[in-house]
Design an enzyme around this catalytic site. Structure first.
Site, PDB file in Angstrom:
ATOM      1  N   SER A   1       0.951  -1.078  -0.142  1.00 23.50           N
ATOM      2  CA  SER A   1       0.084  -0.050   0.075  1.00 23.50           C
ATOM      3  C   SER A   1       0.586   1.210  -0.004  1.00 23.50           C
ATOM      4  O   SER A   1       2.144   1.207   0.162  1.00 23.50           O
ATOM      5  CB  SER A   1      -0.985   0.103   1.212  1.00 23.50           C
ATOM      6  OG  SER A   1      -0.257   0.054   2.466  1.00 23.50           O
TER       7      SER A   1
ATOM      8  N   ILE B 220       3.193   4.503  -0.643  1.00 22.65           N
ATOM      9  CA  ILE B 220       4.450   4.847  -1.165  1.00 22.65           C
ATOM     10  C   ILE B 220       4.882   3.418  -2.102  1.00 22.65           C
ATOM     11  O   ILE B 220       5.268   3.472  -3.161  1.00 22.65           O
ATOM     12  CB  ILE B 220       5.475   5.588  -0.627  1.00 22.65           C
ATOM     13  CG1 ILE B 220       4.720   7.073  -0.134  1.00 22.65           C
ATOM     14  CG2 ILE B 220       6.434   5.728  -1.475  1.00 22.65           C
ATOM     15  CD1 ILE B 220       5.668   7.848   0.629  1.00 22.65           C
TER      16      ILE B 220
ATOM     17  N   SER C 273      12.599  10.358   5.935  1.00 23.55           N
ATOM     18  CA  SER C 273      11.641  11.687   6.218  1.00 23.55           C
ATOM     19  C   SER C 273      12.389  12.887   6.442  1.00 23.55           C
ATOM     20  O   SER C 273      13.386  12.857   7.206  1.00 23.55           O
ATOM     21  CB  SER C 273      10.756  11.233   7.103  1.00 23.55           C
ATOM     22  OG  SER C 273       9.802  12.126   7.745  1.00 23.55           O
TER      23      SER C 273
ATOM     24  N   TYR D 290      10.524   8.436  15.742  1.00 18.70           N
ATOM     25  CA  TYR D 290      10.508   8.184  14.447  1.00 18.70           C
ATOM     26  C   TYR D 290      11.282   9.072  13.538  1.00 18.70           C
ATOM     27  O   TYR D 290      12.180   8.843  12.806  1.00 18.70           O
ATOM     28  CB  TYR D 290       8.968   8.583  13.724  1.00 18.70           C
ATOM     29  CG  TYR D 290       8.680   8.378  12.353  1.00 18.70           C
ATOM     30  CD1 TYR D 290       8.633   6.970  11.802  1.00 18.70           C
ATOM     31  CD2 TYR D 290       8.896   9.549  11.422  1.00 18.70           C
ATOM     32  CE1 TYR D 290       8.345   6.862  10.400  1.00 18.70           C
ATOM     33  CE2 TYR D 290       8.585   9.445  10.273  1.00 18.70           C
ATOM     34  CZ  TYR D 290       8.158   8.046   9.599  1.00 18.70           C
ATOM     35  OH  TYR D 290       8.029   8.082   8.207  1.00 18.70           O
TER      36      TYR D 290
ATOM     37  N   LYS E 103      14.718   8.120  11.519  1.00 21.32           N
ATOM     38  CA  LYS E 103      14.866   8.460   9.871  1.00 21.32           C
ATOM     39  C   LYS E 103      16.200   9.277   9.960  1.00 21.32           C
ATOM     40  O   LYS E 103      16.853   9.314   8.788  1.00 21.32           O
ATOM     41  CB  LYS E 103      13.725   9.399   9.737  1.00 21.32           C
ATOM     42  CG  LYS E 103      12.432   8.675   9.543  1.00 21.32           C
ATOM     43  CD  LYS E 103      12.417   7.638   8.523  1.00 21.32           C
ATOM     44  CE  LYS E 103      11.248   6.876   8.407  1.00 21.32           C
ATOM     45  NZ  LYS E 103      11.315   5.648   7.322  1.00 21.32           N
TER      46      LYS E 103
ATOM     47  N   THR F  60      -1.064   8.792   2.974  1.00 19.43           N
ATOM     48  CA  THR F  60      -1.087   7.460   3.109  1.00 19.43           C
ATOM     49  C   THR F  60      -1.920   6.770   4.060  1.00 19.43           C
ATOM     50  O   THR F  60      -2.027   7.344   4.944  1.00 19.43           O
ATOM     51  CB  THR F  60       0.479   6.900   2.968  1.00 19.43           C
ATOM     52  OG1 THR F  60       0.996   7.232   4.288  1.00 19.43           O
ATOM     53  CG2 THR F  60       1.392   7.440   1.816  1.00 19.43           C
TER      54      THR F  60
END
Length: 506
Positions: free
Chosen positions: A53, A55, A181, A208, A212, A241
């Site tokens: 699903s 990207i 990101s 997160y 990244k 998304t």
């Protein structure tokens, strides 16, 4: 772990509202060269994680449209099968293979990657797309005590990359793309706290962002050490998304009117994976909308030292070794035969890397047109003569003994004859009487002198020292190496000659 600052967050929000949104993509698109994606991907293998699903699905769809052989690495079987069916129906490309792997379980990732590396002859592109953003602290189900956010976002890409590297290096135009990101711009690298124990209460967004940032450092670290593979990471922008809807519902509600579509978010990743234009940029850069961009905000104090970046990689590798050890213990507790098979499949990729390093000094016959058995003795003598000892070299280089002194004058009686050569030492010499005249005495003296010179200066077989110094070339794409051949004949250094030695392929 240090938190983000008000300044960083403010600059990031301003930058994002101009560049990361749908309008930002439409502006950047005016500078795209559409012909960059007119590429035939037939016979090239693409490994893409999390492509059921969002990207990842759009990256897989774009690759399949261009004829690429697709390996979908997904966790959810139902959604993965549905995505595979949709891609086949849309593109007509049935060269799509599904691999079910839970990236939140490092043991499962390690075992699958090792087996896949052994079985797979060709891998041209690895896209580490799968991501995770949990707002509560959760550890892996295998008992390794690894934070799930870190396991999916950082550790899994590292395990896949380091394990599949031997296969990637064997294939032309190999690439690794990490989907990162721009959230990493708000934090500074913290290499000592990979499990985020310093964050209390737990902040999923901050974790997160740190993960990244680790991906960006990891991409550059690999790029500096493996020049046969092109490494890159990218920011897709703010994209609509399922992950954004589920993990950031408030952000989604505020920005949904200006979020990019999954295809727009995947555009740069597709460009990095298939286009030749992407290879014009150095390996290890961070991309946004097909252009390399800075990895730090101005005056944000987020830059890290080389020592900190190396420490990060050391700590990640230590976790991988810990997972590998746990996996070995589990295998040994079961069927011994199965344990041996698993151990071989897990260690073979790293043994391949070690073998490749060892073979940097290996070389083949430098005269491939002629077997060594048929080569001339001169070639064999220069290339394969045994190295003689230092004592032998010194003896060969020592000057010859001086000639015997001239005979005395005619008035004195003639001296005794010179010592015979070693081979005739046991033979007695006939006695000689005085010369009958002056002329006969001179003639006899000359004869003796000539005999002594011949005995002293009899040329011996030259001793040859041959040293083969095989030095690998600077590039890790070593396809050949150079051997410098030096010869020493009786202490005289001849000019060294260089012979190109064709290196055996790894």
């Amino acid at each position: 772990m240090s938190t983000t600052s008000w300044y960083r967050r403010s600059i990031w929000n301003y930058k994002g509202s101009r560049e990361y949104t749908k309008s930002g993509y439409e502006y950047s698109r005016t500078k795209f060269v559409e012909e960059d994606l007119d590429i035939d991907c037939s016979d090239r293998h693409y490994v893409i994680t999390g492509c059921n699903s969002g990207i990842g699905y759009e990256i897989a769809l774009a690759v399949a449209k261009r004829g690429g052989i697709l390996h979908m690495v997904c966790r959810n079987e139902d959604s993965a099968k549905a995505a595979r069916s949709d891609i086949i129906t849309t593109t007509g490309n049935d060269k799509i293979y599904l691999h079910l792997v839970d990236l939140a379980r490092p043991k499962a990732v390690t075992e699958w990657a090792a087996k896949f590396a052994v079985q797979q002859e060709h891998i041209h592109v690895l896209v580490n797309n799968a991501g995770c953003l949990l707002h509560e602290r959760r550890f892996d189900e295998d008992g390794c005590e690894i934070d799930v956010n870190f396991a999916v976002n950082t550790l899994a890409p590292y395990i896949l990359t380091i394990t599949l590297l031997p296969v990637l290096q064997r294939n032309e135009d190999a690439r690794v793309i990490n989907i990162s990101s721009a959230g990493m711009l708000c934090v500074r690298l913290e290499p000592d706290d990979l499990m985020h124990s310093g964050i209390d209460p737990y902040d999923g967004l901050l974790v997160y962002s740190q993960n990244k940032r680790q991906q960006v450092v990891m991409s550059l670290w690999f790029a500096q050490r493996y020049d046969k593979v092109h490494f890159s990471c990218m920011h897709p922008g703010w994209v609509d998304t399922p992950g954004v809807r589920n993990s950031l519902p408030q952000f989604y509600e505020e920005m949904k009117a200006n979020l990019r579509s999954p295809a727009e978010g995947a555009d740069t990743a597709v460009w990095l994976a298939v286009s030749k234009a992407a290879l014009k940029h150095p390996s290890g850069l961070f991309f946004q909308d097909r252009m390399p961009v800075a990895t730090h905000l101005p005056l944000a104090w987020t830059k890290s030292s080389i020592e900190e970046e190396n420490l990060l990689m050391i700590n990640i590798e230590a976790l991988r070794v810990k997972v590998l050890g746990t996996l070995m213990m589990t295998a040994n507790a079961g069927n011994p035969d199965l344990a041996e098979t698993r151990e071989t499949s897990l260690t073979e990729p790293m043994e391949t890397l070690e073998k490749a390093a060892d073979e940097k000094l290996a070389f083949k016959n430098p005269f491939p047109d002629e077997p060594l058995a048929d080569t001339s003795s001169a070639r064999k003598e220069v290339l394969f003569a045994p190295v003689i000892s230092e004592t032998s070299v010194l003896e060969a280089a020592s000057p010859p003994p001086k000639a015997a002194s001239p005979p005395p004058k005619a008035a004195s009686p003639p001296p005794k004859a010179a010592s015979p050569p070693p081979k005739e030492a046991s033979l007695p010499e006939e006695p000689r009487g005085p010369a009958e005249s002056k002329d006969e005495q001179v003639e006899e003296s000359l004869a003796k002198s000539e005999l002594q010179v011949k005995e002293v200066f009899v040329p011996a077989e030259p001793e040859i020292e041959c040293v083969l110094d095989a030095v690998p070339l600077e590039s890790s794409s070593n396809t050949e190496c150079t051997a410098t051949v030096k010869t020493q004949v009786q202490g005289i250094d001849l000019q060294p000659s260089e012979v190109d030695l064709e290196k055996s392929s790894t």
